[in-house]
Scaffold this active site. Structure first.
Site, PDB file in Angstrom:
ATOM      1  N   TYR A  35      -5.023   5.444  -8.102  1.00  0.00           N
ATOM      2  CA  TYR A  35      -5.398   5.159  -6.715  1.00  0.00           C
ATOM      3  C   TYR A  35      -6.825   4.654  -6.661  1.00  0.00           C
ATOM      4  O   TYR A  35      -7.772   5.428  -6.743  1.00  0.00           O
ATOM      5  CB  TYR A  35      -5.244   6.434  -5.887  1.00  0.00           C
ATOM      6  CG  TYR A  35      -5.581   6.304  -4.427  1.00  0.00           C
ATOM      7  CD1 TYR A  35      -4.796   5.526  -3.584  1.00  0.00           C
ATOM      8  CD2 TYR A  35      -6.663   6.968  -3.882  1.00  0.00           C
ATOM      9  CE1 TYR A  35      -5.090   5.420  -2.243  1.00  0.00           C
ATOM     10  CE2 TYR A  35      -6.965   6.873  -2.536  1.00  0.00           C
ATOM     11  CZ  TYR A  35      -6.174   6.097  -1.720  1.00  0.00           C
ATOM     12  OH  TYR A  35      -6.469   5.995  -0.385  1.00  0.00           O
ATOM     13  N   TYR A  90       0.827  -1.212   0.000  1.00  0.00           N
ATOM     14  CA  TYR A  90       0.000   0.000   0.000  1.00  0.00           C
ATOM     15  C   TYR A  90       0.858   1.257   0.000  1.00  0.00           C
ATOM     16  O   TYR A  90       1.605   1.524   0.948  1.00  0.00           O
ATOM     17  CB  TYR A  90      -0.924  -0.001   1.216  1.00  0.00           C
ATOM     18  CG  TYR A  90      -2.124   0.897   1.033  1.00  0.00           C
ATOM     19  CD1 TYR A  90      -3.301   0.404   0.486  1.00  0.00           C
ATOM     20  CD2 TYR A  90      -2.077   2.238   1.380  1.00  0.00           C
ATOM     21  CE1 TYR A  90      -4.410   1.226   0.304  1.00  0.00           C
ATOM     22  CE2 TYR A  90      -3.177   3.067   1.200  1.00  0.00           C
ATOM     23  CZ  TYR A  90      -4.335   2.547   0.659  1.00  0.00           C
ATOM     24  OH  TYR A  90      -5.426   3.359   0.475  1.00  0.00           O
TER      25      TYR A  90
END
Lengths: 133, 389
Positions: free
Chosen positions: B339, B289
């Site tokens: 994203y 992440y």
């Protein structure tokens, strides 16, 4: 300048903000195990007791980290400002945020002292300055 | 405390992945994005909406829930659905929970999706939305401290102070991931960058520059989760869910860890690896992440790929490049691909394990780690280990 973010206090925190309004830096003290806690809430995380009282503490701590904000978030104007993360001496297992009141940048680990500052929405904020200067 | 999940390892599989294009302005609703990604994932698996009996997503009040997406696609009876509150910290939890539901027999075919107009409508940077009613926010926001880059910059500096991590370390990570995005036709940012470009990019919140921050993207991504048996009969090679794990996070409440330079991944990792019967050395490729450069560096440490405090030098050594010992964020990550809040990390892991990642394929990849936001800001995290059948 830092942007104005309006926040809502809650039933756990209202009494804390009331105390900052009187220039008092208070922590909760568990009446069962004696542990200090922050932010404000009903249960002691160590012993789960609900009995506690407010206790005035020295607004002192050490610098854990800081940022220099440049981006114009919210109502900000993009003029740089510093936000510091402080480990308060009275409750060393929590981390507090605040504004930084010195012209120079903070130094990691340096001792700092809380200063009560008027904030948005009638809240009295706790900002920080170097302890020894 | 649960020590193991009975008969969970490798019982479920990802049978299909689907995307919408990643853009700065989709021009359509999140419901449309969600439906398109779900249909694309089903098509990839060789299935249709009539095969779906479960839908799952996560959101922060910014997207279409399963109870809307189901009827919109004519799926009348969902035997299981999940509308999880949260951002990147629960992205992998959604897939893990879908796998648990399938393993438990509550549903047979679940589509997990995340659909956002995170650039054109609802930006994570804090503009265009109110503050959440979190007990911690009221002690931070009055000081002009709320947006994710500010939060992460604060943690990044704590790590720099404690372990000597440098701007060059962050920069090397951004440059390495961009090099991967150059090879990814789906990526939004495909022009190569250098360390000098990184260092010259403007300040957002020191120590973060623009190129430390991920993109804000409009787009959707979806995954089909079903039983391993069923997946073996479908169009694509199945990718098995070997492990799914959940964890807590960094809290500013006293009584918590109060160590801003270590994440909840450090506690989660042993559970995750234990479930899979694997360790960090068995991982061939990792999608970690990357809302910000720092979040990768700290997770490389906390997932055991290098000693604590050495994430920066590990990245600078080239270890995380496509030809390094642990290729990381092979699609370019949130920094350069786009994203979609975590789901595109899982999808890229699936692609690598199916061997269809094109120019950015890691040869012979058999085991992948994919991780969620490691527990800062919203104190929760989650992760998956996937492997080739």
């Amino acid at each position: 300048m830092r942007p104005v973010f309006q926040v809502t206090t809650d039933r756990d925190s209202a009494a804390w903000w009331e105390r900052t309004g009187r220039g008092e830096f208070a922590v909760q003290r568990c009446e069962a195990c004696g542990r200090a806690r922050f932010p404000a809430r009903t249960f002691c995380a160590a012993c789960q007791a609900e009995r506690w009282h407010w206790e005035a503490a020295e607004p002192e701590g050490t610098v854990e980290s800081w940022i220099v904000n440049h981006q114009a978030f919210g109502t900000g104007d993009g003029e740089p400002y510093v936000v510091v993360m402080v480990r308060p001496a009275a409750v060393p297992d929590c981390l507090l945020h605040g504004g930084w009141l010195a012209a120079r940048e903070p130094v990691g680990g340096e001792r700092v002292r809380g200063v009560f500052t008027p904030g948005a929405g009638g809240l009295t904020l706790v900002d920080w300055e170097p302890a020894g200067e | 405390m649960a020590k193991r999940l009975l008969d969970f390892r490798d019982r479920t599989a990802v049978a299909g992945v689907g995307y919408t294009p990643f853009t700065k302005n989709s021009g359509v609703s999140t419901l449309t994005l969600a439906c398109r990604a779900v249909m694309a994932a089903l098509d990839d698996a060789g299935l249709g909406p009539g095969d779906v009996d479960g839908l799952a997503t996560h959101r922060v009040g910014d997207s279409a829930p399963p109870t809307l997406v189901g009827p919109a696609l004519g799926i009348r009876d969902l035997s299981w659905h999940l509308d999880q509150f949260g951002g990147g910290s629960v992205s992998h939890a959604v897939v893990g929970q879908a796998a648990l539901a399938v393993a438990a027999g509550v549903a047979e075919t679940v589509v997990c999706y995340r659909a956002i107009n995170a650039r054109s409508e609802f930006r994570m940077g804090g503009t265009g939305r109110g503050l959440p009613a979190s007990p911690e926010v009221q002690y931070q926001a009055p000081y002009g401290f709320f947006a994710p880059p500010q939060q992460y910059a604060m943690y990044a500096r704590a790590h720099m102070l404690k372990y000597g991590t440098t701007a060059e370390h962050f920069g090397r990570l951004a440059v390495t991931q961009r090099a991967n995005a150059v090879k990814n036709p789906r990526a939004l940012m495909r022009a190569p960058i250098t360390l000098d470009d990184y260092l010259a990019s403007r300040w957002i919140a020191e120590p973060f520059r623009l190129l430390d921050c991920c993109l804000e993207t409009d787009g959707a991504c979806a995954l089909v989760v079903t039983t391993a048996e069923r997946a073996r009969d479908l169009r694509r090679p199945p990718v098995l869910v070997s492990a799914a794990a959940w964890g807590g996070g960094e809290s500013h409440l006293s009584g918590g860890p109060a160590d801003p330079a270590t994440t909840a991944a450090a506690a989660l990792a042993p559970r995750l690896y234990g479930q899979a019967g694997l360790g960090p050395r068995d991982v061939d490729v990792a999608q970690i992440y990357d809302c910000f450069t720092y979040s990768v560096i700290v997770q490389l440490e906390d997932y055991g790929f290098c000693p604590k405090g050495e994430g920066g030098p590990y990245v600078a050594s080239g270890a995380t490049a496509l030809d390094g010992e642990l290729p990381v964020n092979t699609h370019g990550g949130f920094l350069s691909e786009g994203y979609v809040h975590g789901m595109n990390h899982v999808a890229e892991a699936v692609s690598q394990l199916r061997g269809d990642a094109g120019d950015r394929q890691v040869p012979g990849a058999e085991v992948a780690l994919s991780t969620a936001q490691p527990g800062y800001v919203l104190p929760a995290t989650s992760a998956l280990i996937l492997r080739r059948d």
